[in-house]
Design an enzyme around this catalytic site. Structure first.
Site: not given
Length: 630
Positions: A314, A405, A408, A448, A471, A538, A541
């Site tokens: 919303e 899409s 990944k 970005l 990471t 993570r 990843e």
């Protein structure tokens, strides 16, 4: 009225210049003594030249230019007028049968004097006016060093001279031939490598980049050297405007990380996109998200009949609705709350609005969140939601359906990526069934500043004083700006014939650790002030993202930043089996979801099937590369 008075005064000045030049020519010819017997020739010549000058100046357009901005175009107009006067004088001398004759030396002396008076008068007025308006600013403002002594630097320096906020003290440029020279009275003190010394010599703490054609690595180097010297680095939005003389000093802003990523401006075939969208009803799902909202803004440029904004959140729907109310009130928008998995709601929407084109941007995209305890919801939203929207687009006769899409989806190691690849396969299967709807897919990497992306996260961490968490020291990602991604989606949609998977040119991958370092420096800090911590990969990843699967090949398109991937064909009966799997009431455990995804997406290799990970301690760079390295 003001313009009329101004034109009359300039006209009288030009006539006075004729009188002074004609009189001065006679005096110079006769060594500043008035010659006896020449009064009749002088008056005759003056009358002819005044009439000629009046006509010539009007023809040359001398009264269109503003004296305060007198420049080369004005000098060309003066030369035209003087040239006509010379022609008239030559004719007068040739026809003169009086005694004594008009001196022929005036053919040379008169135009020189006239040019000096008319051109010099305009230049003197501009100099006086600029000194009157801006002369008091010369010693004011913050001292600044400009990087770039080319055309962009020239335009910027001229604009800065009229600003009370800045005072140019020097320029630097890597072109050695410019060293030691001056630009608008300001020295070119050396190359980019000399920024630190130049700043110290002039006690300046600010640098402005004016290099519209420079490569991103040059911008990074200049920014890095300036920041290391303790300076604040600025740029002018749209440096292309510098080359055209359109500089807005009040729009000066600090250099942003986007400026250093080397993304060339995108140019799309606007006419082709316009033909696809003009006077059409266009629907966007996920219209309040990062990509969806930018798509809506870009779509508004092409005069659609209306935009149907479909959004589950919303607040996001309210935000985009307010943007259109403020910035594009002339565009008819239909704001609809709804879930892409809700067939009844979709049927209601498609029945009421009959969209010609559907851009499906709604998706769960956060890799770690979807990997643990949310895997089945990722499947339902990303696969079932895509399938339902695409089916309704087909059923209600939409001309185009475009799936947004992700990279990944290539050799996925996580649930999110596998669900997006499965959504692509579902769209390919739907298209293969036939029908009037062209179904296309567009695959790209990180954008970005999108919601939940790494750049806003780093900005928050820097604002808190750190640490900035990365990471892995070697992890990299492809990046493009949100407007660039949205424009290329529209270009792909206009080019597609149906069934294609478009792959966007994402440029060179960026190391996330380098991104973090640049953001720290651009914020005015060093790594001693805000440290970087490496926390370990993570769940789900990858170290490296890919844009094409191993089994795929690509072919070129007419647009240099778009290619078409040719993926493996979808098996017969795929849709029936997929629908049966998606119809499970649930709950479905994460492990069951992964087993199902392994069945549908053979290239999916979960992280659990890859080498074990370990937490990376800060400063530890002895980590084995894992997770889908290319």
């Amino acid at each position: 009225m003001k313009n009329t008075i101004r034109s009359v005064l300039i006209f009288l000045f030009d006539l006075l210049a004729v009188v002074v030049a004609w009189l001065g020519g006679f005096l110079i010819r006769f060594n500043f003594e008035w010659p006896e017997g020449y009064e009749q020739q002088w008056l005759l010549g003056l009358g002819v030249l005044l009439v000629t000058q009046a006509v010539a100046c009007r023809w040359a357009g001398l009264y269109r230019g503003m004296w305060v901005f007198a420049s080369l175009p004005d000098l060309k107009r003066v030369l035209k007028a003087v040239g006509i006067s010379v022609a008239a004088l030559v004719a007068l001398v040739a026809l003169d049968r009086g005694n004594p004759l008009i001196p022929r030396s005036l053919i040379l002396v008169y135009p020189i004097l006239l040019l000096v008076l008319m051109g010099g008068g305009r230049a003197a007025w501009r100099m006086w006016k600029e000194h009157h308006l801006y002369g008091g600013l010369i010693a004011q403002g913050k001292p600044v060093v400009v990087v770039g002594a080319g055309s962009g630097g020239l335009m910027l320096v001229r604009a800065l001279e009229r600003s009370p906020d800045w005072r140019v003290v020097a320029l630097v440029d890597d072109d050695r031939s410019k060293w030691g020279l001056e630009l608008c009275g300001h020295p070119v003190a050396g190359g980019v490598e000399d920024i630190a010394n130049v700043l110290a010599d002039h006690r300046a703490k600010h640098v402005i980049l004016a290099m519209p054609s420079a490569a991103s690595d040059v911008l990074r180097r200049a920014t890095d050297l300036a920041v290391r010297a303790g300076a604040h680095v600025f740029t002018v939005p749209g440096l292309e405007d510098l080359m055209n003389g359109r500089v807005a000093i009040n729009s000066m802003r600090p250099v942003a990380i986007e400026d250093l990523l080397g993304r060339a401006p995108v140019r799309i075939d606007s006419a082709h996109v316009q033909a696809m969208l003009a006077a059409k009803t266009v629907m966007v799902t996920g219209a309040g998200g990062s990509i969806g909202s930018e798509l809506c803004r870009q779509l508004a440029r092409f005069a659609p009949q209306r935009l149907v904004l479909f959004e589950a959140s919303e607040f996001a729907l309210y935000t985009i609705e307010q943007w259109f109310s403020l910035h594009r009130p002339e565009i008819e928008i239909v704001c609809l709350a709804g879930d892409v998995k809700d067939s009844a709601r979709l049927a209601e929407v498609f029945t009421a609005w009959r969209p010609h084109a559907v851009f499906h941007a709604a998706a769960y995209k956060h890799v770690p969140l979807m990997e643990v305890r949310n895997a089945w919801q990722a499947v339902r939203n990303n696969v079932l939601g895509t399938l339902r929207v695409a089916e309704h687009a087909q059923r209600y006769g939409a001309e185009r359906f475009v799936l947004i899409s992700t990279d990944k989806a290539v050799n996925p190691t996580n649930v999110m990526g596998a669900t997006k690849r499965l959504a692509e396969m579902a769209c390919e299967a739907l298209h293969s069934r036939g029908g009037s709807t062209q179904i296309e897919m567009v695959r790209f990497g990180n954008v970005l500043g999108s919601t939940g992306s790494v750049i806003p996260k780093f900005q928050e961490q820097i604002a808190r004083g750190g640490p900035v968490t990365v990471t892995h020291p070697d992890i990299n990602r492809y990046f493009m700006s949100i407007p660039e991604a949205a424009q290329l989606v529209l270009q792909a949609a206009a080019m597609g014939q149906g069934g294609e998977v478009f792959v966007l040119d994402m440029g060179e991958p960026v190391k996330i650790a380098d991104l973090a370092r640049n953001m720290i420096r651009l914020s005015g800090y060093t790594e001693d002030d805000i440290r970087i911590e490496f926390t370990g990969l993570r769940p789900g990843e990858k170290l490296y993202e890919e844009l094409l699967a191993d089994s795929e090949v690509t072919r070129e398109t007419p647009h240099p930043k778009l290619r078409i991937a040719r993926s493996r064909p979808v098996a017969t009966g795929f849709l029936a089996e997929l629908n049966a799997w998606l119809a499970q009431a649930g709950p479905v455990s994460d492990d069951e979801v992964r087993r199902g995804l392994l069945r549908w997406v053979p290239e999916y290799v979960p992280m659990s099937g890859r080498p074990a990970l370990r937490v990376v301690e800060p400063g530890d760079r002895s980590v084995v590369r894992v997770g889908g390295a290319a």
